[in-house]
Design a protein around this motif. Structure first.
Motif, PDB file in Angstrom:
ATOM      1  N   ARG A  21     -31.577  30.310  21.493  1.00  0.00           N
ATOM      2  CA  ARG A  21     -32.314  31.236  20.645  1.00  0.00           C
ATOM      3  C   ARG A  21     -33.626  30.629  20.170  1.00  0.00           C
ATOM      4  O   ARG A  21     -34.673  31.299  20.145  1.00  0.00           O
ATOM      5  CB  ARG A  21     -31.455  31.655  19.448  1.00  0.00           C
ATOM      6  CG  ARG A  21     -30.345  32.632  19.791  1.00  0.00           C
ATOM      7  CD  ARG A  21     -29.783  33.288  18.539  1.00  0.00           C
ATOM      8  NE  ARG A  21     -29.089  32.309  17.715  1.00  0.00           N
ATOM      9  CZ  ARG A  21     -27.785  32.072  17.798  1.00  0.00           C
ATOM     10  NH1 ARG A  21     -27.041  32.753  18.645  1.00  0.00           N
ATOM     11  NH2 ARG A  21     -27.229  31.169  17.007  1.00  0.00           N
ATOM     12  N   LEU A  31     -35.319  28.290  21.694  1.00  0.00           N
ATOM     13  CA  LEU A  31     -36.213  28.191  22.851  1.00  0.00           C
ATOM     14  C   LEU A  31     -36.874  29.531  23.154  1.00  0.00           C
ATOM     15  O   LEU A  31     -38.088  29.602  23.405  1.00  0.00           O
ATOM     16  CB  LEU A  31     -35.418  27.701  24.072  1.00  0.00           C
ATOM     17  CG  LEU A  31     -36.206  27.567  25.379  1.00  0.00           C
ATOM     18  CD1 LEU A  31     -37.328  26.547  25.217  1.00  0.00           C
ATOM     19  CD2 LEU A  31     -35.277  27.169  26.520  1.00  0.00           C
ATOM     20  N   LEU A  32     -36.080  30.609  23.109  1.00  0.00           N
ATOM     21  CA  LEU A  32     -36.632  31.937  23.370  1.00  0.00           C
ATOM     22  C   LEU A  32     -37.652  32.334  22.306  1.00  0.00           C
ATOM     23  O   LEU A  32     -38.699  32.929  22.629  1.00  0.00           O
ATOM     24  CB  LEU A  32     -35.501  32.964  23.423  1.00  0.00           C
ATOM     25  CG  LEU A  32     -34.540  32.848  24.616  1.00  0.00           C
ATOM     26  CD1 LEU A  32     -33.394  33.837  24.477  1.00  0.00           C
ATOM     27  CD2 LEU A  32     -35.293  33.090  25.931  1.00  0.00           C
ATOM     28  N   THR A  44     -39.490  30.277  20.532  1.00  0.00           N
ATOM     29  CA  THR A  44     -40.684  29.462  20.753  1.00  0.00           C
ATOM     30  C   THR A  44     -41.522  30.019  21.897  1.00  0.00           C
ATOM     31  O   THR A  44     -42.757  30.093  21.815  1.00  0.00           O
ATOM     32  CB  THR A  44     -40.281  28.006  21.061  1.00  0.00           C
ATOM     33  OG1 THR A  44     -39.490  27.492  19.988  1.00  0.00           O
ATOM     34  CG2 THR A  44     -41.506  27.137  21.238  1.00  0.00           C
ATOM     35  N   LEU A  45     -40.849  30.417  22.987  1.00  0.00           N
ATOM     36  CA  LEU A  45     -41.571  30.995  24.134  1.00  0.00           C
ATOM     37  C   LEU A  45     -42.247  32.305  23.750  1.00  0.00           C
ATOM     38  O   LEU A  45     -43.378  32.578  24.180  1.00  0.00           O
ATOM     39  CB  LEU A  45     -40.592  31.220  25.286  1.00  0.00           C
ATOM     40  CG  LEU A  45     -40.047  29.946  25.963  1.00  0.00           C
ATOM     41  CD1 LEU A  45     -38.995  30.310  27.002  1.00  0.00           C
ATOM     42  CD2 LEU A  45     -41.198  29.164  26.614  1.00  0.00           C
ATOM     43  N   ALA A  46     -41.556  33.118  22.929  1.00  0.00           N
ATOM     44  CA  ALA A  46     -42.144  34.388  22.508  1.00  0.00           C
ATOM     45  C   ALA A  46     -43.381  34.159  21.648  1.00  0.00           C
ATOM     46  O   ALA A  46     -44.413  34.814  21.834  1.00  0.00           O
ATOM     47  CB  ALA A  46     -41.103  35.207  21.743  1.00  0.00           C
ATOM     48  N   GLY A  75     -45.233  31.506  21.668  1.00  0.00           N
ATOM     49  CA  GLY A  75     -46.253  30.945  22.551  1.00  0.00           C
ATOM     50  C   GLY A  75     -46.949  32.028  23.361  1.00  0.00           C
ATOM     51  O   GLY A  75     -48.178  31.984  23.552  1.00  0.00           O
ATOM     52  N   ALA A  76     -46.171  33.016  23.852  1.00  0.00           N
ATOM     53  CA  ALA A  76     -46.749  34.105  24.636  1.00  0.00           C
ATOM     54  C   ALA A  76     -47.697  34.952  23.791  1.00  0.00           C
ATOM     55  O   ALA A  76     -48.779  35.344  24.239  1.00  0.00           O
ATOM     56  CB  ALA A  76     -45.629  34.969  25.213  1.00  0.00           C
TER      57      ALA A  76
END
Length: 215
Positions: free
Chosen positions: A10, A12-13, A15-17, A19-20
């Motif tokens: 969760r 990681l997701l 953080t990626l969101a 970042g996007a």
């Protein structure tokens, strides 16, 4: 999947969101991206500081402020130290709380054991001399059940039955200087930026510092 793995996934997701979103804003709305990025950095730095500083502040909160009494062990192989610290409750309109602490030093190993004995209200008692739930050091500390339990536990750790010797005089410099086993022990105050601390210092016969421990 374990709970730890799910939490990591969760994070990681998330953080990626983030970042996007920041990448998109950097492409089309640079100023907004800079503002959000700065806010994110402040949040992360604040979280890191909180995680690292909170245990430190908790430790400092239990640092001894005053020495109540010092006794050599009757065996000559240890040192008993009783201290206290106060917690103010002025904002709540209440009297302070005082916590009584007990340290025992094994001279040979330099092991310093520590236990909080009890906490009591500093409001004056109405039915007896002293404070609420506290009459005197001898009655409530030395004869108290908490100290007896600690003494039994530390006797097992030390390897001999612990008994208090003659109380050490405070002395003009309030160092409770004690000579044991060829060493000189003193309680010294160390002035620091956040909070003054008390230290148990050990000197050899020539007056050279061997070691010190915060109490």
């Amino acid at each position: 999947m374990t709970a730890t793995a799910k939490s990591f996934l969760r994070l990681l997701l998330l953080t990626l969101a983030i970042g996007a979103v920041l990448f998109y804003l950097m492409m089309y709305h640079l100023f907004i991206a800079m503002v959000l990025g700065g806010c994110l950095m402040l949040f992360v730095c604040g979280a890191i500081l909180y995680i690292n500083i909170k245990p430190l502040l908790s430790t400092l909160a239990e640092r001894a402020e005053d020495i109540m009494a010092v006794y050599p062990d009757a065996s000559g192989q240890g040192l008993h130290i009783f201290s206290s610290f106060m917690v103010t409750r002025i904002k709540l309109g209440l009297s302070p709380l005082r916590t009584i602490q007990y340290y025992f030093l094994v001279i040979d190993t330099r092991k310093l054991y520590y236990k909080v004995l009890f906490t009591h209200d500093m409001a004056a008692a109405e039915d007896h001399a002293g404070y609420v739930d506290y009459s005197s050091f001898e009655e409530d500390v030395l004869e108290g059940e908490d100290f007896k339990v600690a003494l039994e536990a530390y006797s097992l750790k030390a390897g001999w039955p612990l008994r208090l010797g003659k109380a050490v005089a405070e002395g003009e410099d309030e160092s409770y200087e004690t000579k044991l086993d060829g060493y000189i022990f003193k309680i010294e105050r160390n002035t620091q930026m956040i909070q003054d601390t008390l230290q148990l210092c050990c000197y050899n016969a020539d007056g050279k510092l061997e070691w010190r421990k915060k109490i």
